[in-house]
Design an enzyme around this catalytic site. Structure first.
Site, PDB file in Angstrom:
ATOM      1  N   CYS B  96       0.991  -1.251   0.153  1.00  0.00           N
ATOM      2  CA  CYS B  96      -0.034   0.027  -0.053  1.00  0.00           C
ATOM      3  C   CYS B  96       0.818   1.321  -0.165  1.00  0.00           C
ATOM      4  O   CYS B  96       1.614   1.602  -0.942  1.00  0.00           O
ATOM      5  CB  CYS B  96      -1.063  -0.035   1.039  1.00  0.00           C
ATOM      6  SG  CYS B  96      -2.379   0.991   1.209  1.00  0.00           S
ATOM      7  N   HIS B 213      -3.609  -5.538   0.910  1.00  0.00           N
ATOM      8  CA  HIS B 213      -2.915  -5.707   2.546  1.00  0.00           C
ATOM      9  C   HIS B 213      -2.735  -7.143   2.597  1.00  0.00           C
ATOM     10  O   HIS B 213      -3.798  -7.754   3.467  1.00  0.00           O
ATOM     11  CB  HIS B 213      -3.612  -4.837   3.492  1.00  0.00           C
ATOM     12  CG  HIS B 213      -3.615  -3.416   3.545  1.00  0.00           C
ATOM     13  ND1 HIS B 213      -2.490  -2.850   4.007  1.00  0.00           N
ATOM     14  CD2 HIS B 213      -4.164  -2.371   2.825  1.00  0.00           C
ATOM     15  CE1 HIS B 213      -2.258  -1.508   3.903  1.00  0.00           C
ATOM     16  NE2 HIS B 213      -3.533  -1.208   3.113  1.00  0.00           N
ATOM     17  N   GLU B 215      -1.032  -8.556   5.199  1.00  0.00           N
ATOM     18  CA  GLU B 215      -1.101  -8.697   6.772  1.00  0.00           C
ATOM     19  C   GLU B 215      -2.424  -8.529   7.337  1.00  0.00           C
ATOM     20  O   GLU B 215      -2.385  -8.946   8.480  1.00  0.00           O
ATOM     21  CB  GLU B 215      -0.090  -7.810   7.072  1.00  0.00           C
ATOM     22  CG  GLU B 215      -0.607  -6.131   7.418  1.00  0.00           C
ATOM     23  CD  GLU B 215      -0.836  -5.408   6.057  1.00  0.00           C
ATOM     24  OE1 GLU B 215      -0.694  -5.771   5.208  1.00  0.00           O
ATOM     25  OE2 GLU B 215      -1.084  -4.088   6.141  1.00  0.00           O
TER      26      GLU B 215
END
Lengths: 981, 249
Positions: B96, B213, B215
């Site tokens: 990002c 994302h 994560e």
């Protein structure tokens, strides 16, 4: 005004229209506001530099920092002039002294770049400021351009506009505006011997918002001291005693006379009751009586704290930022979030923010622009502004905005309500704090300017048509990254290897340093050297420094021996630290500016000297003229139409255009998001895991029923609490571990009936909290949410002279979830199981029984037998079922066999509320059956239509895709088209 | 070889750093936070690590443009250190805001010297948070399993991938594309990216920048429809970190 010359101006433009997103956004907005003649808008980003920079250095900066070569080009000018253009041009610059976060970042980055590159030996740039240029094609006359600037492109509160169009050609500024420097002069205010009229005049003139009685108390106090107060002393007392800070209405003694509580409003029983302190005798009393051991800190700190796991607690605080948001929606809402997050950072020795909430009450966004009173912004502009403000502050700080609601009522026209909440996690060992005599008074974070002076007193009065001008200085622009840096530094100082580096912390909110230092010193004393406070620009008066509400600052008390370590931690994060004085045990607050004493306040008088008042409150039933809502009679013939209209209405439709703009995933803890199911239906409450390595969770939900206030504020309060609990139970929260927060927003409380409605709501809170065994842990009130129109406006618009909001109570709840893997969502699952509606009968409400139903539903969810659970409110069961179908992307065919005469009303909306459950046929449903009438809705989720069949009458037969479209797009028209994409 | 060492670079405004540490550690790495100022002062510190991660957030407020100031701070020395890391088999991941930084620092140049690429404001002109389906494209990318579909959240206002006028990006450099997914509600492409591009790599496949994302999907309960699904062993986000751990060195 003294100035510094603008040496260079860099104008950056997109190379093609398709990359000018801001221009397109402005075009959409202008056309939406009725400026149909506009055919295109092109924007230019302007950076202005002061400093001895060569053209080569400017070129390096453009190349490496300011211009994106893929999509932008720049022109560099050393003579300030308008560009050649056939279009009308509007340039929007900040007012002098207003926070310009981009300029601050750019200044540092540009100097760093030139230094690191060897392109400069020192820091050649002294100042940067930014502006936006709009080139507007298609405008037909100057007055239209001026109207566009005023209603869409700029807000005069914080920005100024320069125009070149038709025969107007403003001179562009050639200098940086430097705020005026004020020479030191100690001012005292003559109170001795003044009569009441004179005292009132002093209060009014100084915008102190102090009553005559309060002015008298101050006069007496200084008479005893044998002197007059200095201006800074008087202003400090006014801030400390403001409604915003001391909640004198809610904490006053009240003589209540009127209807008895509890019974429905048909009762004729009249009672008299005295409260010594309304808040303490109702809301706080319930918490005290419940005495839950998992409530770790209630009503004493910046936020309430409940237990989470063995090592940690969860802090929760909800604030309002109504008045600033009415005048400058973006800045008002953003700084509202910033302030609430600082309450979390300033809770105990610092909690880490993990989630935010947002609840907005505004007028209908399609309000006729010609019927707008002077001094009032259009509701659509307000709504867009507050959404953007909440979005930008939360997203930038990396705090997920996870739960909220939206309410429309025309009485919020001039007084929009912006409730912003924040949740944090805090180690239990850091909940207690106490400054010590000898500690340094330390201010950290942003610098202090003239922004936000008088915010607390401003928030405490009612708004008028001239407030936007008079109180422009109370409005601020936030800088979320500064606050994130403060958070990073503060939590590192808290968890320092040598132990926490400070003994107490609090945030600088309303009242600025005066209230932060004043509160921390309450049981001690302090000396403050005001000249040591870091300033954005020189020349502030001592009282401006002390009272400024400049954002992103916190105050710490730091043992002398830990100062070096603290400075080191904060320096690593790029956060400024200033030692501005010392805590001592003198019982007085001494304010100094260089060698002069400018104030010496007795802390006992400051905190306890506000005269106690006794208010009279009356409530004898609903106000006349308020007829009970008489909705269209529902028949099998019109039921489909009614339900579809409800589903698409702005008060019931999806909030997606709002929450898609919020990062609800950041920090990785989201378990139940704003949407649930493959069909992205609505969730009842948010669930997050504060620790990534644990399945323990917290649920966050809310209740707000201002539409129920007219019949009886007592039941409005009860229902709000019930709604918050119901939403939390829906996702799997344990009802015996729910804590709640109150936020009262009332119109004026000057008259006895308004006070009566406040008393009834408080008593409702008390009674429901006890019945449900749900303690309040924190709260806040915002009174005087009313607006005085100018007499001409009232006549012109045929509006009342004063528009007051409907009394509004937000109840925010936080629930505990042992194992988030047992959470339930509202989307119907594709399984052949049993659907049932559990109804709460509000015709004859029995709170003890309601509490048992919540518990029984929660037990059933915990047993694993519930596949889906959704709350239904006054829109009825059918609407809620539609939402469950949307979430599950599946239809259901419900055949109602065994029905009572109330069934239609239950289905399509009446006063009742409850749960809809999809449960396994094997589940033990007896405990719930024993408590309440439930409505069996046997039916299999299948196909793609929602169909309700009653005795062979088809009430309703609609494709789920149609329901979805209506529900999802309800707000889009008003918020400017697409959700995203 | 022991656990690969991962440095997650943080600065003012970075805010996805902690969950990124968690994800790397869950995938079997040894991850820690390093402040940008430390590596700017001592670029050689990069040599202590096997993987460098530029996490998400709003570095320096995304003032001027997303990632612009962070990128300007990297400087020549640090960029050299990053290339050294890649040359010895290390990996670089930009998520990002980190993707925006890599692009703007020139670490993901896409073709000839006249072509530049960037990430700019979404066509909707708004921040958008939603889950998207992604198709993996690059067989030699060190982070991806060829042919796998990934379901991950995006959350950004400036994720629209563009190349300068007349420029092109080679198909071998496209790592992930936004793609049709089961039960899709929102648009396929959430930001108007050229050719639906969601992630690109450098020519070695060892530097990857992506807008989604990973994560944020390393645990079952992070999936938006988890209450309707059986638990899977390798959530799509975790799979990216695991594949990287497997391929490093």
């Amino acid at each position: 005004m003294a100035g510094r010359k603008i040496n260079w101006r860099v104008c950056v433009r997109a190379t093609g229209d398709e990359y000018d997103a801001k221009g397109r956004e402005a075009l959409t907005e202008l056309q939406h506001l009725g400026f149909d003649e506009v055919t295109s808008v092109r924007t230019t980003r302007i950076y202005e530099f002061c400093g001895s920079l060569s053209r080569e250095q400017i070129a390096v900066l453009c190349d490496r920092l300011f211009v994106d070569p893929a999509i932008e080009s720049a022109s560099v000018e050393d003579v300030i002039d308008w560009p050649e253009s056939n279009a009308a041009i509007v340039e929007v610059h900040f007012q002098p002294g207003v926070m310009d976060p981009v300029a601050l970042s750019a200044l540092q980055a540009a100097n760093d770049l030139l230094l690191a590159d060897g392109a400069a030996a020192d820091r050649p740039i002294e100042l940067i400021q930014t502006a936006w240029r709009y080139e507007i094609a298609g405008a037909t006359k100057l007055s239209r351009i001026e109207a566009m600037a005023q209603s869409a492109l700029a807000n005069a509160c914080v920005e100024r506009v320069f125009v070149k169009a038709f025969d107007r050609c403003d001179a562009l500024p050639t200098d940086f505006a430097i705020p005026p420097v004020v020479e030191f002069e100690l001012v005292t205010v003559e109170l001795a011997g003044k009569d009441d009229d004179a005292l009132t005049a002093i209060s009014k003139q100084g915008r102190l918002f102090l009553s005559t009685q309060e002015m008298q108390a101050i006069q007496q106090h200084y008479k005893k001291l044998g002197r007059n107060p200095t201006d800074i002393e008087l202003e400090t007392i006014a801030q400390t005693w403001s409604e915003h800070c001391v909640h004198k209405t809610l904490k006053s003694a009240v003589e209540y006379k009127g209807r008895a509580f509890g019974a429905e409003s048909t009762s004729d029983d009249e009672i008299e009751r005295r409260y010594d302190n309304l808040l303490v005798d109702t809301i706080a009393r319930a918490t005290r009586e419940l005495n839950r051991d998992w409530c770790l800190s209630v009503f004493v700190d910046n936020a309430g704290v409940v237990a989470f796991d063995e090592d940690n607690g969860i802090a929760f605080k909800v604030e309002t930022h109504n008045h600033p948001s009415a005048i400058e929606p973006y800045g008002g809402a953003a700084t509202g979030v910033g302030g609430c997050v600082r309450d979390i950072l300033g809770c105990g020795l610092g909690a880490k923010p993990i989630a935010n909430t947002d609840v907005f009450c505004v007028a209908q966004p399609d309000w006729d622009s010609n019927r707008l009173p002077n001094g009032v912004l259009h509701p659509r502009r307000i709504l867009r502004g507050i959404i953007s403000g909440v979005r930008d502050y939360g997203n930038r700080m990396g705090i997920p905005t996870v739960a909220g609601s939206l309410h429309f009522d025309e009485r919020y026209l001039a007084n929009p309500l912006v409730f912003v909440g924040s949740v944090g996690i805090i180690p239990r060992k850091h909940i207690a704090k106490a400054p010590q005599a000898g500690d340094r008074v330390v201010v950290v974070g942003g610098r202090t300017g003239r922004d936000g002076i008088g915010g607390a007193t401003f928030s405490s009065g009612e708004l008028t048509d001239s407030h936007a001008d008079e109180f422009a200085h109370a409005v601020q622009i936030g800088n979320a990254i500064e606050e994130k840096k403060v958070q990073d530094a503060l939590l590192r100082a808290r968890d320092h290897e040598s132990g926490c580096l400070y003994s107490a912390v609090t945030d600088c909110g309303a009242g600025g340093l005066s209230s932060a230092v004043g509160e921390m010193a309450e049981h001690l004393g302090a000396t403050v050297q005001l000249e040591n406070v870091p300033l954005k620009y020189s020349g502030l008066r001592y009282n401006e420094i002390w009272l400024s509400e400049a954002q992103e600052r916190m105050v710490l008390s730091v043992p002398l021996a830990k100062m070096d370590a603290l400075r080191d931690v904060f320096a690593r994060e790029g956060v400024e630290v200033a030692d501005i004085g010392e805590f001592n045990d003198s019982g007085t607050l001494e304010l100094r500016f260089n060698d002069e004493q400018v104030g010496r306040l007795d802390l006992d008088f400051m905190h306890n000297g506000v005269p106690k008042t006794t208010r009279v409150a009356r409530w004898h039933g609903p106000p006349e003229g308020v007829a009970p809502a008489n909705p269209t009679k529902i028949t099998p013939q019109n039921s489909e139409e009614i339900m579809l209209a409800k589903l698409a209405s702005i008060n019931s439709c999806s909030r997606e255009p709002i929450f898609r703009q919020y990062d609800f995933e950041v920090q990785g803890g989201s378990v139940i998001k704003p949407t649930v199911g493959v069909g992205e239906g609505p969730s009842d409450a948010a669930v997050i895991t504060p620790r990534l390595d644990s399945n323990r969770g917290v649920a966050i939900g809310m209740g707000l029923c201002s539409d129920r206030v007219e019949p009886d504020p007592y039941w409005m309060a009860v229902r709000s609490i019930d709604e918050a609990i119901r939403n939390l139970v829906c996702v799997g929260a344990d009802p015996s571990r729910i804590a709640i927060l109150d936020n009262f927003c009332w119109g004026g409380c000057a008259d006895e009936t308004a006070m009566g409605s406040l008393v009834r709501a408080c008593q409702g809170c008390h009674d429901a909290a006890l019945a449900y065994k749900t303690p309040f842990i924190s709260g806040k009130d915002s009174l005087n949410n009313q607006f005085s129109l100018s007499p001409e406006d009232a006549e012109r618009l045929n509006l009342p002279k004063t528009i007051a909001i409907p009394p509004t109570l937000l109840v925010s709840g936080i629930g505990h979830i042992e194992d988030v893997r047992k959470c339930v969502t509202s989307d119907l699952k594709r399984a052949d199981e049993y659907i049932v509606a559990v109804v709460f009968d509000w015709e004859s409400p029995d709170l003890e029984k309601f509490a048992k139903i919540h518990m029984a539903v929660a037990d059933l969810i915990r047993s694993g037998d519930v596949l889906a659970c959704h709350d239904f409110g006054e829109d009825g069961i059918a609407c809620a079922l539609a939402e469950m179908c949307i979430g599950g992307k599946v239809g259901v065919n419900i055949d109602l066999q065994d029905i009572s005469k109330n069934t239609l009303a239950h289905l399509f909306g009446n006063r009742h509320t409850g749960y809809i459950l999809q449960v396994r046929t094997t589940a033990d449903f007896d405990p719930i059956h024993e408590l309440t009438s439930s409505l069996d809705l046997w039916g299999n989720p299948e196909g793609n239509r929602l169909k309700l069949d009653m005795h062979g009458d088809i009430l309703f037969d609609v494709e789920v895709a149609t329901l979805e479209r209506l529900w999802r797009n309800g707000l889009n028209r008003d918020l400017g088209g697409r959700v995203d994409g | 070889m022991g656990k690969p060492r991962v440095a997650i670079l943080r600065s003012a405004g970075i805010n996805c750093d902690e969950e990124t540490v968690f994800a790397w550690n869950l995938a079997g790495a040894d991850a820690s936070l390093v402040h940008l100022d430390e590596v700017v002062a001592t670029p050689n510190r990069v040599d202590e690590y096997d993987i460098l991660t530029f996490p998400g957030g709003f570095s320096f407020g995304d003032d001027i443009s997303a990632g612009a100031i962070f990128a300007s701070r990297l400087g020549r020395q640090l960029s050299d250190a990053v290339r050294r890391l890649v040359d010895r088999g290390g990996l670089v991941l930009g998520i990002c805001n980190g993707f925006q930084v890599l692009v703007k620092a020139g670490l993901l140049n896409v073709g000839d010297t006249d072509t530049s690429c960037s990430l700019t404001i979404n066509t909707s002109a708004r921040f958008t948070c939603r889950w998207v389906t992604l198709e993996s494209n690059a067989p030699h990318c060190a982070f991806l399993d060829a042919g796998r579909k990934y379901f991950l959240p995006v959350a950004h206002a400036e994720g629209r991938f563009v190349v300068s006028d007349g420029g092109e990006i080679g198909s071998d450099r496209i790592a992930l594309k936004y793609a049709e997914g089961v039960d899709r509600i929102g648009p396929i492409n959430p930001n108007g990216s050229l050719n639906d591009i969601a992630a690109i790599t450098d020519s070695t496949g060892r530097i990857m920048g992506l807008m989604p994302h990973p994560e944020r999907y390393v645990r079952h309960t992070q999936h938006p429809f988890w209450t309707t699904l059986p638990e899977v062993a390798d959530p799509d986000g975790l799979a990216i970190f695991r594949t990287a751990v497997k391929n490093v060195g």
